[in-house]
Design a protein around this motif. Structure first.
Motif, PDB file in Angstrom:
ATOM      1  N   ALA A  20       0.862  -1.185   0.000  1.00 56.55           N
ATOM      2  CA  ALA A  20       0.000   0.000   0.000  1.00 56.55           C
ATOM      3  C   ALA A  20       0.893   1.228   0.000  1.00 56.55           C
ATOM      4  N   GLU A  22       1.073   5.751  -0.777  1.00 59.18           N
ATOM      5  CA  GLU A  22       0.426   7.028  -1.051  1.00 59.18           C
ATOM      6  C   GLU A  22       0.608   7.334  -2.533  1.00 59.18           C
ATOM      7  N   GLN A  23      -0.474   7.680  -3.185  1.00 61.01           N
ATOM      8  CA  GLN A  23      -0.454   8.004  -4.611  1.00 61.01           C
ATOM      9  C   GLN A  23      -0.980   9.425  -4.797  1.00 61.01           C
ATOM     10  N   ASP A  68      -4.528   7.075  -0.314  1.00 59.80           N
ATOM     11  CA  ASP A  68      -3.971   5.780   0.053  1.00 59.80           C
ATOM     12  C   ASP A  68      -4.528   4.747  -0.926  1.00 59.80           C
ATOM     13  N   ASP A  69      -3.655   4.169  -1.735  1.00 60.88           N
ATOM     14  CA  ASP A  69      -4.138   3.255  -2.776  1.00 60.88           C
ATOM     15  C   ASP A  69      -4.602   1.905  -2.231  1.00 60.88           C
ATOM     16  N   THR A  72      -8.554   3.326  -1.718  1.00 58.72           N
ATOM     17  CA  THR A  72      -9.335   3.841  -2.844  1.00 58.72           C
ATOM     18  C   THR A  72      -8.505   3.800  -4.119  1.00 58.72           C
ATOM     19  N   ASN A  73      -9.108   4.258  -5.209  1.00 61.51           N
ATOM     20  CA  ASN A  73      -8.416   4.266  -6.497  1.00 61.51           C
ATOM     21  C   ASN A  73      -8.911   5.456  -7.326  1.00 61.51           C
ATOM     22  N   VAL A  74      -8.297   5.657  -8.462  1.00 65.76           N
ATOM     23  CA  VAL A  74      -8.627   6.794  -9.317  1.00 65.76           C
ATOM     24  C   VAL A  74     -10.080   6.716  -9.796  1.00 65.76           C
TER      25      VAL A  74
END
Length: 92
Positions: A20, A22-23, A68-69, A72-74
């Motif tokens: 996991a 950070e993105q 935080d990938d 969640t996601n884009v």
């Protein structure tokens, strides 16, 4: 010694995944046409679990989102802005 190793293994298994991370993504939000629009977009993005930071540039009509990938996601971020009335895409 065995109990110590077992406890250490349990901690490793039940702690957050090591992969996991950070993105940060920049979303183009062309529908932001007034000074109130960024507030709505900001609020919508902050309702998504895992969103840590949102920076909106009204002039450029973009939202930079740090999340935080593992949570969640884009796709979820885009859905949040779209559901709030501001469709977005990943900025090029």
């Amino acid at each position: 010694m065995n109990k110590l190793l077992t406890a250490l293994a349990a901690v490793c298994v039940f702690s957050a995944p090591a992969w996991a991370a950070e993105q940060t993504v920049t979303l183009a939000v062309p529908g932001m046409t007034c000074p109130v629009c960024p507030i709505t977009v900001n609020n919508a993005l902050h309702t998504v679990p895992g969103v840590e930071k949102v920076d909106i540039n009204f002039g450029k009509k973009i939202a930079q989102v740090t999340f935080d990938d593992a949570k969640t996601n884009v796709k979820a971020l885009i859905k949040a802005t779209t559901d709030a009335g501001y469709p977005s895409t990943v900025a090029q």
